[in-house]
Design a protein around this motif. Structure first.
Motif, short mmCIF file in Angstrom:
data_model
loop_
_atom_site.label_atom_id
_atom_site.label_comp_id
_atom_site.label_asym_id
_atom_site.label_seq_id
_atom_site.Cartn_x
_atom_site.Cartn_y
_atom_site.Cartn_z
N ALA A 224 30.60 23.35 49.44
CA ALA A 224 30.10 24.59 50.06
C ALA A 224 31.15 25.69 50.01
O ALA A 224 30.85 26.83 49.63
CB ALA A 224 29.69 24.31 51.50
N ARG A 225 32.38 25.36 50.40
CA ARG A 225 33.43 26.39 50.41
C ARG A 225 33.63 26.98 49.03
O ARG A 225 33.70 28.22 48.86
CB ARG A 225 34.75 25.78 50.90
CG ARG A 225 35.90 26.77 51.00
CD ARG A 225 37.24 26.07 51.05
NE ARG A 225 37.56 25.39 49.79
CZ ARG A 225 38.67 24.68 49.59
NH1 ARG A 225 39.54 24.54 50.58
NH2 ARG A 225 38.90 24.10 48.42
N ASN A 226 33.73 26.12 48.02
CA ASN A 226 34.02 26.60 46.68
C ASN A 226 32.85 27.35 46.07
O ASN A 226 33.04 28.24 45.23
CB ASN A 226 34.42 25.43 45.78
CG ASN A 226 35.75 24.82 46.20
OD1 ASN A 226 36.41 25.31 47.10
ND2 ASN A 226 36.13 23.73 45.54
N ARG A 227 31.62 27.00 46.45
CA ARG A 227 30.48 27.76 45.96
C ARG A 227 30.52 29.20 46.48
O ARG A 227 30.22 30.15 45.75
CB ARG A 227 29.17 27.08 46.36
CG ARG A 227 27.99 27.57 45.54
CD ARG A 227 26.72 26.84 45.88
NE ARG A 227 26.66 25.47 45.43
CZ ARG A 227 26.49 25.10 44.17
NH1 ARG A 227 26.40 26.01 43.22
NH2 ARG A 227 26.42 23.82 43.85
N VAL A 228 30.90 29.35 47.75
CA VAL A 228 31.03 30.71 48.30
C VAL A 228 32.17 31.44 47.60
O VAL A 228 32.04 32.61 47.23
CB VAL A 228 31.27 30.66 49.83
CG1 VAL A 228 31.48 32.08 50.37
CG2 VAL A 228 30.10 29.98 50.53
N TRP A 229 33.30 30.77 47.42
CA TRP A 229 34.42 31.39 46.71
C TRP A 229 34.01 31.81 45.30
O TRP A 229 34.37 32.90 44.84
CB TRP A 229 35.59 30.40 46.63
CG TRP A 229 36.42 30.31 47.88
CD1 TRP A 229 36.26 31.03 49.03
CD2 TRP A 229 37.54 29.45 48.08
NE1 TRP A 229 37.22 30.66 49.94
CE2 TRP A 229 38.02 29.71 49.39
CE3 TRP A 229 38.18 28.49 47.30
CZ2 TRP A 229 39.12 29.04 49.92
CZ3 TRP A 229 39.29 27.82 47.83
CH2 TRP A 229 39.74 28.09 49.13
N LEU A 230 33.30 30.93 44.61
CA LEU A 230 32.86 31.24 43.25
C LEU A 230 32.04 32.52 43.23
O LEU A 230 32.25 33.40 42.38
CB LEU A 230 32.04 30.06 42.70
CG LEU A 230 31.43 30.23 41.32
CD1 LEU A 230 32.51 30.27 40.25
CD2 LEU A 230 30.44 29.09 41.03
N ALA A 231 31.09 32.64 44.15
CA ALA A 231 30.25 33.84 44.20
C ALA A 231 31.07 35.08 44.51
O ALA A 231 30.90 36.13 43.87
CB ALA A 231 29.16 33.66 45.26
N ARG A 232 31.98 34.96 45.46
CA ARG A 232 32.81 36.12 45.83
C ARG A 232 33.72 36.54 44.70
O ARG A 232 34.01 37.75 44.54
CB ARG A 232 33.63 35.78 47.08
CG ARG A 232 32.81 35.63 48.36
CD ARG A 232 33.68 35.09 49.50
NE ARG A 232 34.80 35.97 49.78
CZ ARG A 232 35.85 35.62 50.53
NH1 ARG A 232 35.92 34.39 51.04
NH2 ARG A 232 36.83 36.47 50.73
N ARG A 233 34.20 35.60 43.92
CA ARG A 233 35.14 35.89 42.84
C ARG A 233 34.45 36.44 41.59
O ARG A 233 34.97 37.34 40.94
CB ARG A 233 35.89 34.62 42.44
CG ARG A 233 36.92 34.15 43.42
CD ARG A 233 37.27 32.68 43.23
NE ARG A 233 37.89 32.38 41.95
CZ ARG A 233 39.19 32.10 41.77
NH1 ARG A 233 40.00 32.09 42.81
NH2 ARG A 233 39.66 31.81 40.59
N ARG A 234 33.27 35.90 41.24
CA ARG A 234 32.75 36.09 39.89
C ARG A 234 31.42 36.82 39.78
O ARG A 234 31.06 37.26 38.68
CB ARG A 234 32.61 34.72 39.20
CG ARG A 234 33.89 33.91 39.16
CD ARG A 234 34.99 34.62 38.39
NE ARG A 234 36.28 33.94 38.56
CZ ARG A 234 37.44 34.54 38.48
NH1 ARG A 234 37.50 35.84 38.24
NH2 ARG A 234 38.56 33.87 38.64
N LEU A 235 30.65 36.96 40.84
CA LEU A 235 29.32 37.55 40.71
C LEU A 235 29.32 39.04 41.05
O LEU A 235 30.04 39.48 41.95
CB LEU A 235 28.33 36.84 41.64
CG LEU A 235 27.89 35.44 41.21
CD1 LEU A 235 26.94 34.86 42.25
CD2 LEU A 235 27.24 35.46 39.83
N PRO A 236 28.50 39.83 40.35
CA PRO A 236 28.27 41.20 40.79
C PRO A 236 27.73 41.19 42.22
O PRO A 236 26.98 40.29 42.61
CB PRO A 236 27.20 41.71 39.80
CG PRO A 236 27.35 40.83 38.59
CD PRO A 236 27.75 39.49 39.12
#
Length: 299
Positions: A224-236
């Motif tokens: 869960a934590r890393n999925r949120v990080w992934l979105a914050r880092r890489r998604l428009p």
């Protein structure tokens, strides 16, 4: 965009990370690496918080024992830096320590793929259990009914894959702060955004036991934590709530245990309030490219 490269067969290196808990599997894996038709220029074996003094290895194996467990991406980064400093490697094959190369021509096939496709950044292997069965979750596409269908994809499995060293020089190494979970997505999205290609090659087989990732105590929290990080880092920005909303719905439908749900929501909250690393969202043309490849970055 990646620069054109020579059609010469690239020099291969290997990185394996172990915690020392699978000595028999590791010995079998190292033997399968040694049997390959094209020898690796160098193999780096990383001991994550474990000594490697009892590991028998060939002369081309460099053993690095770490005092601290850096997680899989952090440990792999140590190996990648060692190969980069050696200047002897163009393509890196990374393998789980409980995997096994069942064929002896894997490295030769990998070399030919990278020699002929100049913009190829990542090759994902097909993972199969001891019976030759590939589970649905091991196929890196949404339509996973045929695990023998290869071609361009948007993702790859961490258990067995090959990475272009020029690609890593351009986009950077693994996100070590993830420690466990979704580090492959972060690397894949950066590669696609820089114009590199990812190919799933089912004829390159890594045998791997059919264990569940949920066996790890930190699985739900880090997922869960890393999925949120992934979105914050890489998604428009407009896609962040869409992506997270989709995965909240999917997770609530899949997790059956109260403890698992509690850990997942704790990790989700951690992902929203803790630093996630530098933000560099993908271009909208990358979103469209991933959509055309069958997996838009909201799934």
């Amino acid at each position: 965009m990646p620069l054109p490269r020579s059609k010469a067969v690239p020099r291969l290196g290997v990185v394996i990370v172990t915690m020392g808990t699978r000595p028999r599997e590791l010995a079998a894996l190292l033997a399968s690496v040694e049997r390959q038709d094209v020898p690796a220029a160098r193999v780096v074996l990383i001991g994550n918080a474990t000594s490697l003094t009892d590991v028998d290895a060939a002369a081309n194996v460099t053993k690095v024992s770490l005092d601290e467990n850096l997680g899989c991406p952090g440990g792999r980064n140590v190996g990648l830096r060692a190969l980069r400093e050696s200047g002897e490697v163009d393509v890196v094959v990374e393998l789980d320590d409980d995997g096994l190369l069942v064929a002896d021509d894997v490295f030769g096939r990998v070399g030919q793929l990278f020699a002929t496709e100049h913009e190829l950044g990542i090759v994902g292997f097909r993972v199969a259990d001891e019976h030759g069965h590939t589970e649905r979750r091991w196929v890196p596409r949404l339509r996973a009914d045929d695990p023998l269908r290869g071609g361009p994809v948007t993702a790859f499995l961490g258990g067995g894959h090959a990475l272009s060293m020029p690609m890593l020089d351009e986009i950077g190494l693994w996100p070590a702060e993830f420690f466990f979970g979704h580090e492959e997505s972060d690397l894949a999205w950066r590669a696609l955004d820089a114009g590199w290609r990812i190919r799933y090659e089912p004829e390159l087989v890594l045998r791997h036991p059919a264990t569940s990732p949920a066996r790890h105590a930190v699985y739900y929290r880090f997922t869960a934590r890393n999925r949120v990080w992934l979105a914050r880092r890489r998604l428009p920005a407009p896609l962040i709530p869409v992506y997270l909303g989709v995965w909240i719905v999917l997770t609530m439908a899949r997790i059956r245990s109260v403890s698992g749900l509690k850990a997942w929501w704790g990790g989700f909250a951690e992902g929203t309030r803790t630093p996630c690393g530098p933000r560099k969202p993908m271009k909208w043309r990358t979103v469209w490219r991933m959509t055309r490849l069958g997996r838009p970055p909201i799934l």
